[in-house]
Scaffold this active site. Structure first.
Site, PDB file in Angstrom:
ATOM      1  N   HIS A  34       0.853  -1.186   0.000  1.00 40.84           N
ATOM      2  CA  HIS A  34       0.000   0.000   0.000  1.00 40.84           C
ATOM      3  C   HIS A  34       0.887   1.232   0.000  1.00 40.84           C
ATOM      4  CE1 HIS A  34       1.160   0.090   4.176  1.00 40.84           C
ATOM      5  NE2 HIS A  34       0.559  -1.061   4.417  1.00 40.84           N
ATOM      6  N   HIS A  37       3.997   1.344   2.175  1.00 39.68           N
ATOM      7  CA  HIS A  37       5.174   0.698   1.579  1.00 39.68           C
ATOM      8  C   HIS A  37       5.726   1.573   0.454  1.00 39.68           C
ATOM      9  CE1 HIS A  37       2.876  -2.968   3.031  1.00 39.68           C
ATOM     10  NE2 HIS A  37       4.040  -3.121   3.620  1.00 39.68           N
TER      11      HIS A  37
END
Ligand code: PAF
Length: 282
Positions: A34, A37
């Protein structure tokens, strides 16, 4: 972008990059990537010439009855996401590649894992420290990137790499939040729309404590009372812990006189969410 499943091949690919004089960054993940990250990867991209993202749902860090089985596995979209961020190498081993005969050697960091998540997840940080050391030994990056949302994990890894003289720089990246404050997490996708609405209460509760500190309150009980009052507003949300901890040892403090984190974990039905805010002290 090269997608690699074996230790031998990732070592060869990193060796080739090193031979070309390139610096190497590692972003360890469990996939279900997501925006949070994304920030780790973008930072790694800016700071290093070769970016490796590992994607591995590590069985060692899940306790019995935890969500290992249902943890989201979204490799195809993770690969697209990494491609869009110009990642060079993906290391996505299957469990037998990392644990061919089980695992008989573990990394146990003292003190830091005792409180907060360590209380309800015995063995969790041992599993995290062990897999992270394995990944660092396999990839041997110059830098490795971790999010501050998992502040206790970050401290465990910082301590482990310092104590064991692992030649890597650990880079801490600030928590990424939704516009309403909810910390972005792979587990947010478990939430129904109503639960998602309630989930913001954790950030609001931490923020209330942060404001109390900003207003000059130094007694943890009073700082936490401000948080608790916010949590009480939503009966769907069950508190696991809410603590003011020393930012280094992650142990609770009674009086705030240095850098701390206000850390919380809540359950919304079967979903467990954690978050924290840093207070730098005076
Ligand atoms: O934060 C995570 O996603 C995991 O705990 C990590 C660091 C990749 C180790 O499995």
């Amino acid at each position: 972008m090269q997608v690699i499943k074996t230790i031998r091949e990732i070592r060869e690919a990193v060796y080739t990059a090193r031979q070309a004089g390139k610096t190497v960054a590692l972003v360890p993940t469990m996939g279900a990537l997501h925006e949070g990250h994304g920030h780790l990867i973008e930072r790694a991209r800016r700071e290093s010439e070769t970016v490796v993202v590992s994607i591995f749902v590590n069985p060692l860090q899940f306790g019995p009855g935890e969500d290992y089985g249902r943890y989201p596995r979204t490799l195809d979209s993770d690969l697209d996401f990494c491609q869009s961020l110009d990642v060079d190498l993906i290391f996505c081993p299957d469990p037998p590649e990392l644990y061919p005969q089980g695992q008989k050697t573990f990394v146990e960091v003292d003190e830091i894992p005792r409180e907060l998540c360590g209380r309800s997840r015995p063995g969790h940080f041992r599993g995290v420290a062990t897999v992270v050391l394995k990944l660092l030994n396999i990839v041997q990056p110059d830098r490795a990137y971790f999010g501050e949302k998992d502040a206790q994990q970050l401290r465990v890894i910082e301590q482990m790499t310092a104590d064991l003289n692992v030649p890597v720089e650990i880079v801490a990246v600030p928590t990424v939040r939704e516009p309403d404050g909810l910390a972005i997490s792979s587990r947010n996708r478990y939430l129904s729309p109503d639960q998602r609405q309630s989930a913001t209460v954790l950030y609001r509760a931490l923020n209330a404590a942060h404001q109390a500190l900003c207003a000059g309150e130094r007694e943890s009980v009073k700082v936490l009372a401000a948080s608790q009052a916010v949590l009480d507003q939503d009966p769907i949300v069950r508190k696991e812990y809410l603590e003011v901890v020393d930012a280094g040892s992650m142990s609770p403090v009674t009086t705030v006189n240095g850098p701390v984190r206000i850390a919380g974990a809540v359950w919304i039905e079967k979903t467990r969410l954690i978050d924290n805010l840093y207070w730098k002290g005076e």
